[in-house]
Design an enzyme around this catalytic site. Sequence first.
Site, PDB file in Angstrom:
ATOM      1  N   ASN A   7       5.862 -51.477   2.188  1.00  0.00           N
ATOM      2  CA  ASN A   7       4.723 -52.284   2.611  1.00  0.00           C
ATOM      3  C   ASN A   7       4.094 -51.589   3.814  1.00  0.00           C
ATOM      4  O   ASN A   7       4.568 -51.707   4.942  1.00  0.00           O
ATOM      5  CB  ASN A   7       5.223 -53.695   2.962  1.00  0.00           C
ATOM      6  CG  ASN A   7       4.093 -54.607   3.381  1.00  0.00           C
ATOM      7  OD1 ASN A   7       2.964 -54.165   3.601  1.00  0.00           O
ATOM      8  ND2 ASN A   7       4.398 -55.891   3.497  1.00  0.00           N
ATOM      9  N   LYS A  14       6.941 -51.485   6.585  1.00  0.00           N
ATOM     10  CA  LYS A  14       8.152 -52.239   6.249  1.00  0.00           C
ATOM     11  C   LYS A  14       8.714 -51.664   4.973  1.00  0.00           C
ATOM     12  O   LYS A  14       7.961 -51.352   4.051  1.00  0.00           O
ATOM     13  CB  LYS A  14       7.778 -53.703   5.957  1.00  0.00           C
ATOM     14  CG  LYS A  14       8.038 -54.666   7.069  1.00  0.00           C
ATOM     15  CD  LYS A  14       7.988 -56.085   6.491  1.00  0.00           C
ATOM     16  CE  LYS A  14       7.321 -57.052   7.436  1.00  0.00           C
ATOM     17  NZ  LYS A  14       7.035 -58.341   6.847  1.00  0.00           N
ATOM     18  N   ARG A  57       3.302 -52.411  -1.993  1.00  0.00           N
ATOM     19  CA  ARG A  57       2.352 -53.489  -1.784  1.00  0.00           C
ATOM     20  C   ARG A  57       0.959 -52.876  -1.677  1.00  0.00           C
ATOM     21  O   ARG A  57       0.727 -51.966  -0.871  1.00  0.00           O
ATOM     22  CB  ARG A  57       2.669 -54.229  -0.488  1.00  0.00           C
ATOM     23  CG  ARG A  57       1.651 -55.312  -0.224  1.00  0.00           C
ATOM     24  CD  ARG A  57       1.811 -55.904   1.137  1.00  0.00           C
ATOM     25  NE  ARG A  57       0.828 -56.956   1.328  1.00  0.00           N
ATOM     26  CZ  ARG A  57       0.402 -57.359   2.512  1.00  0.00           C
ATOM     27  NH1 ARG A  57       0.894 -56.806   3.601  1.00  0.00           N
ATOM     28  NH2 ARG A  57      -0.476 -58.313   2.609  1.00  0.00           N
ATOM     29  N   HIS A 146      -2.401 -62.582  -0.055  1.00  0.00           N
ATOM     30  CA  HIS A 146      -1.049 -63.148   0.106  1.00  0.00           C
ATOM     31  C   HIS A 146      -0.491 -63.608  -1.229  1.00  0.00           C
ATOM     32  O   HIS A 146       0.358 -64.509  -1.283  1.00  0.00           O
ATOM     33  CB  HIS A 146      -1.059 -64.373   1.059  1.00  0.00           C
ATOM     34  CG  HIS A 146      -1.276 -64.052   2.504  1.00  0.00           C
ATOM     35  ND1 HIS A 146      -1.932 -64.902   3.358  1.00  0.00           N
ATOM     36  CD2 HIS A 146      -0.902 -62.992   3.251  1.00  0.00           C
ATOM     37  CE1 HIS A 146      -1.978 -64.381   4.571  1.00  0.00           C
ATOM     38  NE2 HIS A 146      -1.348 -63.213   4.527  1.00  0.00           N
ATOM     39  N   ARG A 207      -7.967 -63.733  13.682  1.00  0.00           N
ATOM     40  CA  ARG A 207      -9.144 -63.832  12.790  1.00  0.00           C
ATOM     41  C   ARG A 207      -9.718 -65.242  12.801  1.00  0.00           C
ATOM     42  O   ARG A 207      -8.973 -66.215  12.870  1.00  0.00           O
ATOM     43  CB  ARG A 207      -8.749 -63.482  11.351  1.00  0.00           C
ATOM     44  CG  ARG A 207      -8.514 -62.010  11.138  1.00  0.00           C
ATOM     45  CD  ARG A 207      -7.989 -61.733   9.741  1.00  0.00           C
ATOM     46  NE  ARG A 207      -6.676 -61.129   9.806  1.00  0.00           N
ATOM     47  CZ  ARG A 207      -5.835 -61.063   8.787  1.00  0.00           C
ATOM     48  NH1 ARG A 207      -6.168 -61.548   7.606  1.00  0.00           N
ATOM     49  NH2 ARG A 207      -4.648 -60.509   8.932  1.00  0.00           N
ATOM     50  N   GLY A 296       5.733 -66.923   9.476  1.00  0.00           N
ATOM     51  CA  GLY A 296       6.199 -67.085  10.861  1.00  0.00           C
ATOM     52  C   GLY A 296       5.920 -68.445  11.485  1.00  0.00           C
ATOM     53  O   GLY A 296       6.819 -69.087  12.024  1.00  0.00           O
ATOM     54  N   GLU A 350       8.196 -61.410   0.643  1.00  0.00           N
ATOM     55  CA  GLU A 350       7.261 -60.628  -0.165  1.00  0.00           C
ATOM     56  C   GLU A 350       7.929 -59.375  -0.727  1.00  0.00           C
ATOM     57  O   GLU A 350       7.650 -58.979  -1.862  1.00  0.00           O
ATOM     58  CB  GLU A 350       6.033 -60.253   0.687  1.00  0.00           C
ATOM     59  CG  GLU A 350       5.150 -61.459   0.947  1.00  0.00           C
ATOM     60  CD  GLU A 350       4.094 -61.245   2.013  1.00  0.00           C
ATOM     61  OE1 GLU A 350       4.457 -61.276   3.208  1.00  0.00           O
ATOM     62  OE2 GLU A 350       2.929 -61.058   1.658  1.00  0.00           O
TER      63      GLU A 350
HETATM   64  P1  AMP Z   1       4.335 -63.379  10.138  1.00  0.00           P
HETATM   65  O1  AMP Z   1       2.977 -62.758   9.977  1.00  0.00           O
HETATM   66  O2  AMP Z   1       4.749 -64.240   8.987  1.00  0.00           O
HETATM   67  O3  AMP Z   1       5.405 -62.397  10.550  1.00  0.00           O
HETATM   68  O4  AMP Z   1       4.198 -64.404  11.378  1.00  0.00           O
HETATM   69  C1  AMP Z   1       4.095 -63.938  12.687  1.00  0.00           C
HETATM   70  C2  AMP Z   1       3.679 -65.070  13.601  1.00  0.00           C
HETATM   71  O5  AMP Z   1       4.557 -66.201  13.456  1.00  0.00           O
HETATM   72  C3  AMP Z   1       3.787 -64.727  15.071  1.00  0.00           C
HETATM   73  O6  AMP Z   1       2.622 -64.075  15.523  1.00  0.00           O
HETATM   74  C4  AMP Z   1       3.927 -66.096  15.718  1.00  0.00           C
HETATM   75  O7  AMP Z   1       2.645 -66.619  15.976  1.00  0.00           O
HETATM   76  C5  AMP Z   1       4.576 -66.944  14.673  1.00  0.00           C
HETATM   77  N1  AMP Z   1       5.968 -67.291  14.985  1.00  0.00           N
HETATM   78  C6  AMP Z   1       7.077 -66.564  14.797  1.00  0.00           C
HETATM   79  N2  AMP Z   1       8.165 -67.217  15.228  1.00  0.00           N
HETATM   80  C7  AMP Z   1       7.733 -68.417  15.702  1.00  0.00           C
HETATM   81  C8  AMP Z   1       8.369 -69.549  16.304  1.00  0.00           C
HETATM   82  N3  AMP Z   1       9.680 -69.614  16.481  1.00  0.00           N
HETATM   83  N4  AMP Z   1       7.584 -70.596  16.639  1.00  0.00           N
HETATM   84  C9  AMP Z   1       6.255 -70.560  16.472  1.00  0.00           C
HETATM   85  N5  AMP Z   1       5.604 -69.519  15.917  1.00  0.00           N
HETATM   86  C10 AMP Z   1       6.322 -68.470  15.543  1.00  0.00           C
END
Ligand code: AMP
Length: 366
Positions: A7, A14, A57, A146, A207, A296, A350
Site C-alpha cells: 500500500n 505499508k 492497493r 475506501h 480535507r 482510527g 485493508e
Molecule cells: P487511520 O487513517 O484509520 O489510521 O486513522 C488515523 C486517525 O485516527 C488519527 O489521525 C486520529 O485522528 C485518529 N485516532 C487514532 N487513535 C485515536 C484515539 N485513540 N482516539 C481518537 N482518535 C484516534
Amino acid sequence: MKILVLNCGSASVKWGLFADGVSVDGGLIDRVTNHAQALRELMFEFDPSGLDAVGHRVVHGGLRFTTPTLLDDHVVEAVTKLVPLAPLHNPLNLLGIQLMRQQLPDVPQVAVFDTAFHRTLGPAQATYAIDIEVAQENGIARYGFHGTSHAYVSRRTAALLGKDPADANVITLHLGNGASACAVRGGLSVATSMGLSPLEGLVMGTRSGDIDPAVVFHLHRHAGMGFDAIEDLLNQRSGLKGLCGDNDMREVLRRRAEGDERAALAFDVYCARVTEYVGAYYALLGRVDAVTFTAGVGENAAPVRAAVLAGLERMGITVDPAHNEASDRGERLISPDGSEVAVCVVPTDEECEIATQTSDLLTRTQ
Ligand code: AMP
C-alpha cells in the site's frame, strides 16, 4: 498461498505478508520522501521466497476496473491513463507496481482498486447533475473510495450479526484521517460519500469534505487564490486542521474536554456531517440492520460515536454508553441488547482484504 500486500501512500509505504489469509509479517515505512528508495529498502525486510503473488492497493480504477485485475503492460498503461483523476495517489501506486514488477518479474501482481466496490452504484447515485456531455467527455462521475475497507467491514458486520451478507443492510462509517460513509445493501455498495476524488463528503483530518463549489470561484476571484492554492487549502488546510489547528482527533478531544472552543466547534462540525449521512443513507436503504464504525477515529473515539448517533432513537438507533466507552478492542456491538438497529465497531483491515481478493483472483484463474 503466500501474498505480499503493498500500500504505497503519499507519506508512507505499508506492507503485509499473508499466508492463507493470515497476517504473518508486516511493516510501515513512515514519513517517506523518496518512494523509490523506500521500496528498495522494503525488499530487504521480508523473504520473497515462495511468494505466490503481490497485491497492490490502487486508489483509482476509473469506470473500467470493477474487480481485482492481474497486472500486465496493458493494465499498467490503463492505470497510468487514470492519473489525471487521482494525481495525488495513482502515481505512487504505479511506482510500487513498477518496482515490484522489476524486482519480482516471475511473481503475478494484482491491482486491487479502492473504487471497485462502488461500481455497483446506480446511475442516480453515480451521476453529478451537470451538463451530461461535459461530464461524459471528462469522466466526471462519483467513483467513491475506501472500497476495500467498506467491503471488508460490511462483510464482517454481517458475520457479527450472524447474517448472510446478501441479507444485511449496513451503513459503514470509515472515520480515519480520510473519512467516508457507505450504504451497503445486501453486500453491494449503493451510495458513498466520496466522489470524483477523495475530497467530497465527510469532514476529514485535513480535507473539507462537502462544500458549495462556489467557494472555489469566490476564493479565486475575490481572494486572488490560484487553483493550486485552493486545492492545497481544501486538501491540506481544511477539515479538523483548518477549524482548530489539529488534525488528530485525540488532540481535538483533549482540547475540547479542557473547554477549547475551536476544538469544540471542529468536533461539532465533524460529527454533524456524519449524522447527516447516516440519516440520508437510512432513507436510501429503507431498512438498516447495522451502523458500523471503523478506522482510527471510528474504532477509538467513543465521544465521536456517541455524538454522531445521539437523538436517533426514533430510527431505532441507540448507543449503550457502557459498551461504547469500554476499552474493548476487536469486533463488537455497542448498542443495547435487542436494539432494532445494531451499532457495531469493526476494526478495518485493508491489507487483509487485498490479500483475500488477490488470492481469490489467482485461485479463479489458475
Ligand atoms: P487511520 O487513517 O484509520 O489510521 O486513522 C488515523 C486517525 O485516527 C488519527 O489521525 C486520529 O485522528 C485518529 N485516532 C487514532 N487513535 C485515536 C484515539 N485513540 N482516539 C481518537 N482518535 C484516534
